[in-house]
Write an enzyme that holds these catalytic residues in place. Structure first.
Site, PDB file in Angstrom:
ATOM      1  N   CYS A 110       0.824  -1.211   0.000  1.00 29.40           N
ATOM      2  CA  CYS A 110       0.000   0.000   0.000  1.00 29.40           C
ATOM      3  C   CYS A 110       0.856   1.259   0.000  1.00 29.40           C
ATOM      4  O   CYS A 110       0.345   2.358  -0.186  1.00 29.40           O
ATOM      5  CB  CYS A 110      -0.948   0.014   1.193  1.00 29.40           C
ATOM      6  SG  CYS A 110      -0.115   0.057   2.776  1.00 29.40           S
ATOM      7  N   ASP A 158       2.429   2.622   2.475  1.00 30.04           N
ATOM      8  CA  ASP A 158       2.352   3.415   3.698  1.00 30.04           C
ATOM      9  C   ASP A 158       3.605   3.241   4.553  1.00 30.04           C
ATOM     10  O   ASP A 158       4.185   2.163   4.604  1.00 30.04           O
ATOM     11  CB  ASP A 158       1.112   3.015   4.502  1.00 30.04           C
ATOM     12  CG  ASP A 158      -0.160   3.440   3.792  1.00 30.04           C
ATOM     13  OD1 ASP A 158      -0.049   4.114   2.761  1.00 30.04           O
ATOM     14  OD2 ASP A 158      -1.248   3.097   4.263  1.00 30.04           O
ATOM     15  N   CYS A 196      -2.811   5.552   5.508  1.00 33.53           N
ATOM     16  CA  CYS A 196      -4.261   5.651   5.486  1.00 33.53           C
ATOM     17  C   CYS A 196      -4.807   6.011   6.870  1.00 33.53           C
ATOM     18  O   CYS A 196      -4.069   6.025   7.860  1.00 33.53           O
ATOM     19  CB  CYS A 196      -4.837   4.318   5.047  1.00 33.53           C
ATOM     20  SG  CYS A 196      -4.653   3.059   6.311  1.00 33.53           S
ATOM     21  N   CYS A 240      -2.964  -2.635   8.549  1.00 32.67           N
ATOM     22  CA  CYS A 240      -2.521  -1.301   8.977  1.00 32.67           C
ATOM     23  C   CYS A 240      -2.105  -1.332  10.442  1.00 32.67           C
ATOM     24  O   CYS A 240      -1.169  -0.642  10.848  1.00 32.67           O
ATOM     25  CB  CYS A 240      -3.625  -0.275   8.778  1.00 32.67           C
ATOM     26  SG  CYS A 240      -4.507  -0.459   7.225  1.00 32.67           S
TER      27      CYS A 240
HETATM   28 FE1  FES Z   1      -1.626   0.481   4.210  1.00 36.38          FE
HETATM   29 FE2  FES Z   1      -3.494   1.162   5.839  1.00 36.38          FE
HETATM   30  S1  FES Z   1      -3.716   0.813   3.740  1.00 36.38           S
HETATM   31  S2  FES Z   1      -1.422   0.939   6.251  1.00 36.38           S
END
Ligand code: FES
Length: 146
Positions: A34, A36, A59, A103
């Protein structure tokens, strides 16, 4: 997607956002899937976490879980902090939608990475702590294959 009131609260008003300049340990982890990234700073004195802060490029669930994870570890001993798993963080937030569970893993791993950094800098061994990985997604992949 349904988020609990607590998740929304920690997303809208995240606690402990920022940097600790003279941190005892800093941990950064990312999830390549993702994209992140989460960074956790810990101030540790006499084996106790005096302060915890974070910066998250991610996110809403990542922001909420880092906020809750840093709240939960403040004032705890290192061993107690290890018990702040992604499950514990999710419970404290009254749950997360299934697709957002990863996450919360980011929060746990960033916390562990910061503890690892502290242990390395101070030449101490923290019982039960595993070395950090660069990509959290890879880690959970490995765990699933075991
Ligand atoms: Fe990757 Fe939440 S979508 S940490």
């Amino acid at each position: 997607m349904e988020y609990s009131e607590k998740v929304m609260d920690h997303f809208m008003n995240p606690r402990n956002v920022g940097v600790i300049e003279d941190a005892s340990g800093v941990g950064q982890v990312g999830n390549a899937k993702c994209g992140d990234i989460m960074k956790v700073y810990l101030k540790i004195e006499d084996g106790r976490i005096e302060d915890a802060k974070f910066k998250t490029f991610g996110c809403g669930a990542a922001v909420a879980t880092s906020s809750m994870a840093t709240e939960l570890v403040k004032g705890k001993t290192i061993q107690e902090a290890l018990e702040v798993t992604n499950k514990a963080v999710m419970e404290a937030l009254d749950g997360l939608p299934p697709v957002k569970v990863h996450c919360s893993c980011l929060a746990e791993e960033a916390l562990h990475a910061a503890l690892w950094d502290y242990a390395e800098k101070n030449g101490v061994k923290i019982e039960g702590l595993k070395p950090p990985v660069d990509d959290v997604d890879e880690l959970h992949h490995m765990e699933n294959e075991e």
